[in-house]
Design a protein around this motif. Structure first.
Motif, PDB file in Angstrom:
ATOM      1  N   GLU A  42       0.829  -1.213   0.000  1.00 50.82           N
ATOM      2  CA  GLU A  42       0.000   0.000   0.000  1.00 50.82           C
ATOM      3  C   GLU A  42       0.854   1.248   0.000  1.00 50.82           C
ATOM      4  O   GLU A  42       1.866   1.324   0.698  1.00 50.82           O
ATOM      5  CB  GLU A  42      -0.900   0.010   1.254  1.00 50.82           C
ATOM      6  CG  GLU A  42      -1.740   1.281   1.386  1.00 50.82           C
ATOM      7  CD  GLU A  42      -2.617   1.283   2.639  1.00 50.82           C
ATOM      8  OE1 GLU A  42      -2.245   0.625   3.626  1.00 50.82           O
ATOM      9  OE2 GLU A  42      -3.661   1.954   2.614  1.00 50.82           O
ATOM     10  N   HIS A  43       0.412   2.222  -0.785  1.00 53.70           N
ATOM     11  CA  HIS A  43       0.974   3.567  -0.698  1.00 53.70           C
ATOM     12  C   HIS A  43      -0.161   4.584  -0.709  1.00 53.70           C
ATOM     13  O   HIS A  43      -1.222   4.342  -1.294  1.00 53.70           O
ATOM     14  CB  HIS A  43       1.898   3.873  -1.883  1.00 53.70           C
ATOM     15  CG  HIS A  43       3.316   3.443  -1.681  1.00 53.70           C
ATOM     16  ND1 HIS A  43       4.069   3.793  -0.581  1.00 53.70           N
ATOM     17  CD2 HIS A  43       4.139   2.690  -2.467  1.00 53.70           C
ATOM     18  CE1 HIS A  43       5.288   3.283  -0.693  1.00 53.70           C
ATOM     19  NE2 HIS A  43       5.355   2.602  -1.824  1.00 53.70           N
ATOM     20  N   THR A  44       0.103   5.724  -0.069  1.00 52.46           N
ATOM     21  CA  THR A  44      -0.771   6.887  -0.189  1.00 52.46           C
ATOM     22  C   THR A  44      -0.238   7.736  -1.339  1.00 52.46           C
ATOM     23  O   THR A  44       0.944   8.108  -1.345  1.00 52.46           O
ATOM     24  CB  THR A  44      -0.785   7.692   1.129  1.00 52.46           C
ATOM     25  OG1 THR A  44      -1.306   6.863   2.177  1.00 52.46           O
ATOM     26  CG2 THR A  44      -1.660   8.933   0.993  1.00 52.46           C
ATOM     27  N   VAL A  45      -1.105   8.000  -2.307  1.00 57.28           N
ATOM     28  CA  VAL A  45      -0.670   8.611  -3.571  1.00 57.28           C
ATOM     29  C   VAL A  45      -1.519   9.852  -3.857  1.00 57.28           C
ATOM     30  O   VAL A  45      -2.749   9.784  -3.832  1.00 57.28           O
ATOM     31  CB  VAL A  45      -0.837   7.599  -4.730  1.00 57.28           C
ATOM     32  CG1 VAL A  45      -0.381   8.199  -6.045  1.00 57.28           C
ATOM     33  CG2 VAL A  45      -0.082   6.301  -4.432  1.00 57.28           C
ATOM     34  N   ARG A  86       2.098  11.302  -7.168  1.00 50.99           N
ATOM     35  CA  ARG A  86       3.162  11.561  -6.188  1.00 50.99           C
ATOM     36  C   ARG A  86       2.949  10.618  -5.014  1.00 50.99           C
ATOM     37  O   ARG A  86       1.917  10.687  -4.325  1.00 50.99           O
ATOM     38  CB  ARG A  86       3.102  13.017  -5.726  1.00 50.99           C
ATOM     39  CG  ARG A  86       4.208  13.389  -4.772  1.00 50.99           C
ATOM     40  CD  ARG A  86       4.120  14.857  -4.371  1.00 50.99           C
ATOM     41  NE  ARG A  86       5.175  15.191  -3.432  1.00 50.99           N
ATOM     42  CZ  ARG A  86       5.176  16.296  -2.680  1.00 50.99           C
ATOM     43  NH1 ARG A  86       4.179  17.159  -2.783  1.00 50.99           N
ATOM     44  NH2 ARG A  86       6.164  16.523  -1.834  1.00 50.99           N
ATOM     45  N   VAL A  87       3.932   9.748  -4.772  1.00 49.00           N
ATOM     46  CA  VAL A  87       3.814   8.738  -3.718  1.00 49.00           C
ATOM     47  C   VAL A  87       4.240   9.368  -2.396  1.00 49.00           C
ATOM     48  O   VAL A  87       5.425   9.589  -2.157  1.00 49.00           O
ATOM     49  CB  VAL A  87       4.672   7.498  -4.046  1.00 49.00           C
ATOM     50  CG1 VAL A  87       4.528   6.445  -2.949  1.00 49.00           C
ATOM     51  CG2 VAL A  87       4.260   6.913  -5.403  1.00 49.00           C
ATOM     52  N   LEU A  88       3.257   9.655  -1.543  1.00 56.72           N
ATOM     53  CA  LEU A  88       3.533  10.411  -0.314  1.00 56.72           C
ATOM     54  C   LEU A  88       4.203   9.538   0.740  1.00 56.72           C
ATOM     55  O   LEU A  88       4.861  10.050   1.641  1.00 56.72           O
ATOM     56  CB  LEU A  88       2.229  10.994   0.237  1.00 56.72           C
ATOM     57  CG  LEU A  88       1.432  11.859  -0.761  1.00 56.72           C
ATOM     58  CD1 LEU A  88       0.194  12.437  -0.089  1.00 56.72           C
ATOM     59  CD2 LEU A  88       2.308  12.970  -1.345  1.00 56.72           C
ATOM     60  N   THR A  89       4.050   8.222   0.628  1.00 57.64           N
ATOM     61  CA  THR A  89       4.634   7.294   1.605  1.00 57.64           C
ATOM     62  C   THR A  89       5.853   6.563   1.033  1.00 57.64           C
ATOM     63  O   THR A  89       6.222   5.499   1.515  1.00 57.64           O
ATOM     64  CB  THR A  89       3.581   6.272   2.070  1.00 57.64           C
ATOM     65  OG1 THR A  89       2.896   5.750   0.912  1.00 57.64           O
ATOM     66  CG2 THR A  89       2.553   6.903   2.993  1.00 57.64           C
TER      67      THR A  89
END
Ligand code: MG
Ligand code: MG
Length: 256
Positions: free
Chosen positions: A239-242, A250-253
């Motif tokens: 999982e990523h926050t995007v 933009r991948v915030l994590t």
């Protein structure tokens, strides 16, 4: 309702996301044969504490949950898919661990997860984890203005299905912002060109969950939280926050 974030808000969300990234990296580095899931939770707690962040997981109680969540990470081992509650269980050689973590900083939330093996890895587990990461990457690549939610869902689902894995129904990604779970839902399987159009300022958690046995069946463990595969096969989660921006996802994590 889908809330669009300003560029400034996205920068602030990146700061929260980077704390999650550090917590996950620290938990992964600490994970070894003999280390308990509670110890991994403590490692993540320390990262949040040092950064002045709070946990959106700790005390979280969605409608399905019998008890408030007692930890800052979910630790899901082997046949556990997601929402594993950290216990005194000590990791064994060859275990497959999925760790999910969130952080809240200055009122903004980040949410991210990764899977890894402990000790001597089974080749089948490495392939499962690699596919989860590839499904996540495909979902992120589809998170562009001009696409729709269904394009992300389709991209994620196609990677999982092509590799022969199952996808637990009813669980998937979501909007992220002031709260951990916001609109819209981001399913892990779907039809391209369908659903909400993606706009700059949307921030989404994209999170493929894969079942190695190829079925989509799962059940909730007696703790009321942990989702386990019905066939007993192993599962992986990434999982990523995007953030969707005019310049692309933009991948915030992101972990650096
Ligand atoms: Mg998560
Ligand atoms: Mg999430």
């Amino acid at each position: 309702m889908v809330e669009l974030k300003t560029d400034t808000s996205i920068d602030e969300m990146y700061a929260a996301g980077q704390i999650v990234a550090r917590a996950l990296t620290a938990a992964r580095q600490a994970a070894d044969v003999g280390v308990s899931l509670l110890e991994l939770d403590e490692v993540a707690r320390e990262v949040l504490r040092e950064a002045g962040a709070t946990s959106p997981f700790l005390g979280y109680r969605p409608s399905f949950a019998p008890t408030p969540f007692p930890a800052v990470i979910c630790a899901s081992v082997n046949d556990a898919i997601v929402h594993g509650v950290p216990t005194g269980y000590r990791l064994r050689d060859g275990d497959l661990v999925s760790v999910d973590c969130g952080a809240e900083l200055a009122g903004w939330v980040g949410d991210s997860a990764l899977s890894f093996t402990v000790g001597r890895a089974r080749p089948a587990d490495l392939r499962l984890i690699e596919t989860a990461e590839r499904a996540l990457a495909a979902g992120i690549e589809a998170a562009v203005v001009g696409n729709r939610i269904g394009d992300i869902a389709h991209a994620v689902g196609r990677v999982c299905r092509t590799a022969g894995y199952g996808i637990p129904h009813g669980f998937g990604g979501h909007g992220v912002g002031r709260r951990m779970h916001e609109d819209p839902e981001v399913p892990n399987e779907g039809r391209p060109g369908r659903g909400l159009p993606l706009r700059p300022g949307m921030v989404l958690a994209i999170e493929p969950m894969l079942i190695a046995g190829g079925t989509d069946m799962y059940y909730t463990a007696p703790d009321g939280w942990t989702l386990r595969t019905s066939d007993g096969s192993r599962a992986a989660h990434a999982e990523h926050t995007v953030a969707i921006t005019g310049a692309g996802p933009r991948v915030l994590t992101e972990r650096r």
